[in-house]
Design a protein around this motif. Structure first.
Motif, short mmCIF file in Angstrom:
data_model
loop_
_atom_site.label_atom_id
_atom_site.label_comp_id
_atom_site.label_asym_id
_atom_site.label_seq_id
_atom_site.Cartn_x
_atom_site.Cartn_y
_atom_site.Cartn_z
N TYR A 1 0.87 -1.20 -0.02
CA TYR A 1 -0.03 -0.03 0.04
C TYR A 1 0.79 1.29 0.04
CZ TYR A 1 -3.00 3.76 1.93
OH TYR A 1 -3.64 4.92 2.02
N ILE A 2 1.77 1.20 0.82
CA ILE A 2 2.74 2.61 0.87
C ILE A 2 3.51 2.65 -0.32
CG2 ILE A 2 4.50 3.42 2.21
CD1 ILE A 2 3.68 2.18 4.67
N ALA A 3 4.30 1.60 -0.70
CA ALA A 3 4.81 1.73 -1.88
C ALA A 3 4.16 1.90 -3.20
CB ALA A 3 5.72 0.28 -2.21
N LYS A 4 2.91 1.48 -3.27
CA LYS A 4 2.01 2.08 -4.61
C LYS A 4 1.59 3.29 -4.47
CE LYS A 4 0.52 -2.21 -6.32
NZ LYS A 4 -0.29 -3.38 -6.57
N SER A 5 1.39 3.96 -3.20
CA SER A 5 1.04 5.28 -3.10
C SER A 5 2.08 6.22 -3.35
CB SER A 5 0.72 5.25 -1.53
OG SER A 5 -0.29 4.50 -1.20
N LEU A 6 3.49 5.81 -3.24
CA LEU A 6 4.41 6.81 -3.38
C LEU A 6 5.15 6.67 -4.74
CD1 LEU A 6 6.30 6.54 -0.04
CD2 LEU A 6 4.72 7.94 -0.81
N ALA A 7 4.87 5.44 -5.57
CA ALA A 7 5.53 4.99 -6.71
C ALA A 7 4.88 5.94 -7.98
CB ALA A 7 5.37 3.60 -6.99
N ASP A 8 5.58 6.37 -9.02
CA ASP A 8 4.87 6.94 -10.21
C ASP A 8 4.65 5.83 -10.88
OD1 ASP A 8 5.53 9.39 -9.92
OD2 ASP A 8 7.71 9.42 -10.66
N GLU A 9 5.02 4.41 -10.75
CA GLU A 9 4.53 3.41 -11.40
C GLU A 9 4.15 2.22 -10.54
OE1 GLU A 9 6.30 2.68 -15.60
OE2 GLU A 9 8.03 3.18 -14.45
N PRO A 10 2.87 2.37 -10.10
CA PRO A 10 2.33 1.40 -9.10
C PRO A 10 2.05 0.16 -9.58
CG PRO A 10 0.67 3.54 -9.12
CD PRO A 10 1.88 3.37 -10.30
N ALA A 11 1.98 0.01 -10.93
CA ALA A 11 1.64 -1.41 -11.40
C ALA A 11 3.10 -2.32 -11.22
CB ALA A 11 1.52 -1.08 -12.93
N LEU A 12 4.25 -1.42 -11.16
CA LEU A 12 5.63 -2.42 -11.00
C LEU A 12 5.96 -2.63 -9.56
CD1 LEU A 12 7.75 -0.53 -13.88
CD2 LEU A 12 6.23 -2.55 -13.87
N VAL A 13 5.01 -2.15 -8.61
CA VAL A 13 5.29 -2.57 -7.28
C VAL A 13 4.92 -4.05 -7.15
CG1 VAL A 13 4.83 -2.06 -4.89
CG2 VAL A 13 4.98 -0.22 -6.49
N ASN A 14 5.92 -4.74 -6.52
CA ASN A 14 5.66 -6.00 -6.19
C ASN A 14 6.06 -6.44 -4.72
OD1 ASN A 14 6.65 -8.96 -6.25
ND2 ASN A 14 4.67 -8.88 -7.19
#
Lengths: 78, 248
Positions: free
Chosen positions: A10-23
């Motif tokens: 949740y945190i990483a996706k909220s901060l990322a420019d490319e949430p789709a690449l967060v895993n």
């Protein structure tokens, strides 16, 4: 999905420019959990933060959940 | 999330990038929003001093595709007057709402059933805007303070970054747990005054405990106008501490 993994994601996706690449993958031992966070190459710097500040803040927060479950958690950004 | 009037701010290298980012984040098409350019951005020289373009997207509430009366307001000045919402405070109600919502979500994921109280702090003399305070209340939330407040510092750091990302600009916000910081601030101020008296009377330097930048700042501010002492910070990193020096 485990709460710890869910939190980091949740945190990483909220901060990322490319949430789709967060895993986030989770390796669970008896008393410990290892979380491996992967983000897109463009987001690496942002997720780690200056001097590892952001990564450390995420580690501190995920430890709150780990403490509730009586576990040790390691968050690695790979 | 279902209020159609919510505006959101997005940034990008150029205006079109910012608009595209916003549309994809909001799941809307170009004719479903009103665009306000808050900042056209600039490339700077060799990337030095470059600023991202910033736009505010306001979803058009009507389902029909007729363009709204004011289709776009373009301006070079990144001014606050462009906000369609009441300009009463220094922060729009939107910022407060977004902050509350985001904090509540984060707390839920941290396993707390907690309330968030939002208020506006007093503006410090050297700040442009008054910070928003998000104070967390609920069962067991003192676990969110941590040793010397380090969990609280982490919570604030992440919340600030998430807000910054969401709004496309830095947000001055303070996260607190059941007024912990406020109590700590009171204690630090009185400690500062006591130690200052001691230093002034004995004519010797007084050394305080190592503290976070935020806490050292409280001490410096408290003693800024003290007639008999000056304050300096000495040491590196987590060992950095305020030293109270008697004026000679």
């Amino acid at each position: 999905m485990s709460e710890m993994k869910d939190l980091v994601e949740y945190i990483a996706k909220s901060l990322a420019d490319e949430p789709a690449l967060v895993n986030v993958s989770e390796i669970e031992g008896e008393n410990s959990v290892i979380l491996e966070l992967r983000v897109g190459p463009e987001d690496m710097g942002r997720i780690i933060g200056r001097g590892g500040r952001t990564a450390n803040a995420m580690r501190t927060l995920v430890r709150v959940l780990a403490a509730k479950q009586g576990k040790r958690v390691t968050l690695e950004i790979v | 999330m279902d209020q159609p009037k919510r505006t959101e701010i997005f940034s990008g290298e150029e205006i079109e990038d910012a608009i595209a980012a916003g549309l994809s984040a909001m799941g809307l098409t170009r004719d479903q929003v009103t665009v306000e350019v808050l900042d056209e951005g600039s490339r700077g020289i060799l990337g030095i001093g470059s600023k991202p373009a910033r736009v505010r997207l306001l979803p058009i509430p009507r389902p029909d595709p007729t363009p709204p009366p004011v289709a776009s307001v373009a301006t070079i000045e990144p001014v606050a007057e462009l906000q369609p919402e009441p300009p009463a405070g220094e922060e729009t109600p939107d910022v407060t709402a977004v902050a509350r919502e985001m904090m509540a979500e984060l707390l839920k994921r941290l396993g707390f059933d907690a309330e968030v109280e939002v208020s506006q702090a007093e503006r410090a003399p050297d700040e442009d805007t008054a910070p928003i305070i998000l104070d967390v209340y609920g069962a067991g939330v003192d676990e969110l303070i941590g040793r010397k407040g380090d969990t609280l510092a982490a919570l604030q750091e992440i919340t600030r970054l998430m807000m910054g990302k969401r709004l496309g600009q830095r947000t001055n916000l303070i996260v607190d747990v059941e007024g912990y910081k406020q109590r700590r601030e009171r204690n630090l101020r009185s400690l500062a005054r006591r130690m200052a008296e001691q230093a002034a009377q004995t004519g010797r330097r007084a050394y305080l405990e190592p503290m976070s930048p935020y806490e050292r700042r409280i001490i410096h501010l408290e003693l800024r106008e003290h007639p008999d002492v000056e304050t300096i910070s000495v040491g590196d990193g987590p060992r950095r501490r305020v030293t109270i020096v008697p004026k000679t």
